[in-house]
Scaffold this motif. Sequence first.
Motif, PDB file in Angstrom:
ATOM      1  N   VAL A 167       0.857  -1.179   0.000  1.00 35.71           N
ATOM      2  CA  VAL A 167       0.000   0.000   0.000  1.00 35.71           C
ATOM      3  C   VAL A 167       0.892   1.227   0.000  1.00 35.71           C
ATOM      4  CG1 VAL A 167      -1.778   1.247   1.273  1.00 35.71           C
ATOM      5  CG2 VAL A 167      -1.768  -1.256   1.276  1.00 35.71           C
ATOM      6  N   GLU A 168       0.618   2.120  -0.938  1.00 41.55           N
ATOM      7  CA  GLU A 168       1.411   3.348  -0.994  1.00 41.55           C
ATOM      8  C   GLU A 168       1.038   4.258   0.162  1.00 41.55           C
ATOM      9  OE1 GLU A 168       1.810   5.540  -4.582  1.00 41.55           O
ATOM     10  OE2 GLU A 168       1.710   3.728  -5.817  1.00 41.55           O
ATOM     11  N   GLU A 169       2.040   4.908   0.691  1.00 40.18           N
ATOM     12  CA  GLU A 169       1.813   5.843   1.773  1.00 40.18           C
ATOM     13  C   GLU A 169       1.056   7.045   1.236  1.00 40.18           C
ATOM     14  OE1 GLU A 169       4.634   8.448   4.664  1.00 40.18           O
ATOM     15  OE2 GLU A 169       5.238   6.386   4.262  1.00 40.18           O
ATOM     16  N   PRO A 170      -0.002   7.454   1.929  1.00 44.44           N
ATOM     17  CA  PRO A 170      -0.771   8.588   1.409  1.00 44.44           C
ATOM     18  C   PRO A 170       0.057   9.870   1.426  1.00 44.44           C
ATOM     19  CG  PRO A 170      -1.553   7.959   3.595  1.00 44.44           C
ATOM     20  CD  PRO A 170      -0.538   6.946   3.171  1.00 44.44           C
TER      21      PRO A 170
END
Length: 136
Positions: A110-113
């Motif tokens: 999951v990409e960091e927001p």
Amino acid sequence: MITMKDILQGFKNFIMRGNVIELAVAFVIGAAFAEVVKAIVEGLLTPLIAALFGEVSLGGVLQFTINNADFYPGVVLNALITFLFTAAAIYFFVVLPINKLAERRNRGKVEEPAATAEDVLLLQEIRDLLKNRPTV
């Protein structure tokens, strides 16, 4: 005064730097890789020219003469086709598989927001408070 020992030590330090060694390895791997791409183009893709035009090379195709000047547009076509075949070989046999491999590796990650404007303002406020606090 610079001695021969200093010169040799400097040369040794230069050669043993990581980036020089990495560059040498990249050069050797690049040369080997160029041979693989060349083999793919010559062994698989160039025979398509022979199959389509009845000649291995387009060098003599469309040749004409004007005022004793010989023109060989087939040479240009040959170079363009070789370029396209080389680019296709690199794309389909290297870039595409590597992209698919990278895609598989990144599945589930999951990409960091990204930071919002509010986050940035809060961080700046914290920075300013820390900077202006009295020292003990």
